[in-house]
Design a protein around this motif. Structure first.
Motif, PDB file in Angstrom:
ATOM      1  N   ALA A   1       0.821  -1.214   0.000  1.00  0.00           N
ATOM      2  CA  ALA A   1       0.000   0.000   0.000  1.00  0.00           C
ATOM      3  C   ALA A   1       0.853   1.262   0.000  1.00  0.00           C
ATOM      4  O   ALA A   1       0.346   2.362   0.254  1.00  0.00           O
ATOM      5  N   GLN A   2       2.147   1.142  -0.310  1.00  0.00           N
ATOM      6  CA  GLN A   2       3.056   2.293  -0.296  1.00  0.00           C
ATOM      7  C   GLN A   2       3.027   3.010  -1.640  1.00  0.00           C
ATOM      8  O   GLN A   2       3.237   2.392  -2.687  1.00  0.00           O
TER       9      GLN A   2
ATOM     10  N   GLY B   1       9.299  11.649  -2.187  1.00  0.00           N
ATOM     11  CA  GLY B   1       8.031  12.129  -2.720  1.00  0.00           C
ATOM     12  C   GLY B   1       7.137  10.987  -3.157  1.00  0.00           C
ATOM     13  O   GLY B   1       7.430   9.800  -2.922  1.00  0.00           O
ATOM     14  N   ASP B   2       6.032  11.310  -3.800  1.00  0.00           N
ATOM     15  CA  ASP B   2       5.085  10.307  -4.264  1.00  0.00           C
ATOM     16  C   ASP B   2       5.649   9.553  -5.463  1.00  0.00           C
ATOM     17  O   ASP B   2       6.409  10.119  -6.269  1.00  0.00           O
ATOM     18  N   PHE B   3       5.261   8.294  -5.569  1.00  0.00           N
ATOM     19  CA  PHE B   3       5.664   7.500  -6.726  1.00  0.00           C
ATOM     20  C   PHE B   3       4.918   7.995  -7.960  1.00  0.00           C
ATOM     21  O   PHE B   3       3.770   8.452  -7.868  1.00  0.00           O
TER      22      PHE B   3
ATOM     23  N   GLY C   1      -2.811   4.249  -9.067  1.00  0.00           N
ATOM     24  CA  GLY C   1      -2.763   4.821  -7.730  1.00  0.00           C
ATOM     25  C   GLY C   1      -1.349   5.092  -7.249  1.00  0.00           C
ATOM     26  O   GLY C   1      -1.162   5.548  -6.114  1.00  0.00           O
ATOM     27  N   GLY C   2      -0.349   4.804  -8.083  1.00  0.00           N
ATOM     28  CA  GLY C   2       1.030   5.032  -7.707  1.00  0.00           C
ATOM     29  C   GLY C   2       1.659   3.906  -6.911  1.00  0.00           C
ATOM     30  O   GLY C   2       2.713   4.084  -6.305  1.00  0.00           O
ATOM     31  N   TYR C   3       1.033   2.704  -6.923  1.00  0.00           N
ATOM     32  CA  TYR C   3       1.591   1.557  -6.208  1.00  0.00           C
ATOM     33  C   TYR C   3       2.520   0.771  -7.117  1.00  0.00           C
ATOM     34  O   TYR C   3       2.297   0.676  -8.331  1.00  0.00           O
ATOM     35  N   ASP C   4       3.556   0.186  -6.520  1.00  0.00           N
ATOM     36  CA  ASP C   4       4.509  -0.626  -7.268  1.00  0.00           C
ATOM     37  C   ASP C   4       3.871  -1.964  -7.637  1.00  0.00           C
ATOM     38  O   ASP C   4       3.424  -2.710  -6.754  1.00  0.00           O
ATOM     39  N   VAL C   5       3.812  -2.284  -8.929  1.00  0.00           N
ATOM     40  CA  VAL C   5       3.147  -3.500  -9.391  1.00  0.00           C
ATOM     41  C   VAL C   5       3.864  -4.753  -8.876  1.00  0.00           C
ATOM     42  O   VAL C   5       3.218  -5.726  -8.446  1.00  0.00           O
ATOM     43  N   PHE C   6       5.183  -4.745  -8.895  1.00  0.00           N
ATOM     44  CA  PHE C   6       5.946  -5.910  -8.429  1.00  0.00           C
ATOM     45  C   PHE C   6       5.657  -6.206  -6.957  1.00  0.00           C
ATOM     46  O   PHE C   6       5.419  -7.360  -6.575  1.00  0.00           O
ATOM     47  N   SER C   7       5.641  -5.180  -6.124  1.00  0.00           N
ATOM     48  CA  SER C   7       5.392  -5.365  -4.694  1.00  0.00           C
ATOM     49  C   SER C   7       3.983  -5.884  -4.441  1.00  0.00           C
ATOM     50  O   SER C   7       3.778  -6.787  -3.625  1.00  0.00           O
TER      51      SER C   7
END
Length: 325
Positions: A60-61, A67-69, A86-92
């Motif tokens: 959820a980061q 700053g923001d992703f 939403g700016g979340y990392d797909v791999f994570s």
């Protein structure tokens, strides 16, 4: 003349375990399918167990000290599989999705296994009115499509969405209701066949209680095929969880990562040429289901003597033993 003695079995308890025994029994294409399935399933388990160590960010980061992703960033740099809208990392999120899936699979299959086996034992051995009611309820549950039944149960339990623990348990209980009749029918049929066997009648003659007969004499013999059903149900549990998430009845996205929900959010991205937000969660579902299916189907083939294939060395040994006899 001395009496002939049969050679003692050198197999340890490890060799008799379901997966190990099937691996030793397999050969050729069957062994390749089983090993491939085990490898894919192993990758899924490793990702689930070590998700906090493998994933570079939390599921959820959406930002860090810098700053923001970036939103919908293409794969590359710090985000090897890109980022979502939403700016979340797909791999994570994909790695943490394996953790959510394994929690739901274990909870759902273990609960349905326990309840289904217990009901099957009691119903098959005691019979009577309890057996008639249990069979009627089992047939009624089978009349509903499994995903529709899971959706109804999810709404009843958690109004469609919940926090991580409540959401996992709601999804697990929803899937459990679908799976209980499968274990119930298998165990009930085996118990009804076995209760007429001499070893059961002997136990009854010496005064063994019904519960002792069921759990001491019948349970072990009536559950031999359950590891196979467990493997196949794990894939169905994963697909049902993904279906619930895709339709919006799963776990809240800020509470846990779930592949079905991520696929739902990626639908609008696909029309804009943003392929990475949906490709990797979809591949995770396909690869995991493929691995578990290969394991389950290989076990099914090896359990059936008509479908079992022997290597040339094993076939020659069996033929020589038959000729020597």
């Amino acid at each position: 003349m001395g009496t002939a003695t049969l050679p003692a079995s050198n197999k340890s308890w490890v060799d008799k375990l379901p997966i190990i025994s099937h691996l030793k029994m397999s050969s050729g294409l069957q062994r390749g399918m089983l090993i491939s399935g085990l490898a894919l399933t192993g990758l899924f388990l490793i990702a689930a167990i070590f998700a906090p160590l493998i994933a570079p960010f939390d599921f959820a980061q959406s930002g860090n000290a810098n700053g923001d992703f970036p939103r919908q960033a293409a794969p590359g740099g710090d985000f090897i599989w890109g980022t979502t809208s939403g700016g979340y990392d797909v791999f994570s999120r994909t790695i943490f999705g394996a953790q959510t899936a394994i929690f739901v699979i274990i909870a759902a299959v273990v609960m349905s296994l326990f309840l289904g086996v217990l009901l099957g034992l009691v119903s098959g051995y005691l019979g009577g009115w309890f057996d008639r009611i249990a069979v009627m309820l089992s047939d009624a549950i089978y009349a509903f499509p499994s995903l529709l039944l899971a959706i109804v149960m999810s709404i009843v339990i958690s109004q469609g969405q919940s926090k991580v623990f409540g959401g996992v348990m709601a999804a697990a209980i929803s899937i459990t209701v679908v799976f209980i009749p499968q274990y119930f029918r298998v165990v009930r049929a085996e118990v009804m066949r076995l209760k007429a066997e001499p070893f059961v009648e002997s136990a009854q003659v010496i005064g063994a209680s019904p519960w002792r007969v069921m759990f001491t004499h019948l349970l072990r013999n009536a559950t031999r095929t359950l590891p196979l059903i467990f493997t196949l149900n794990a894939t169905e549990a994963l697909l049902t969880l993904a279906g619930l998430g895709f339709l919006g009845f799963g776990i809240e996205p800020t509470s846990a990562s779930e592949w079905g929900y991520d696929l739902n959010r990626a639908m609008s991205d696909a029309t804009s040429g943003i392929w990475w937000t949906g490709l990797f969660p979809g591949l995770a579902i396909v690869v995991t289901v493929l691995g578990m299916t290969l394991v389950g189907e290989s076990m099914n083939d090896l359990n059936d003597p008509r479908l079992r294939r022997f290597s040339r060395k094993k076939a020659k040994r069996i033929t020589e033993a038959g000729v020597g006899a």
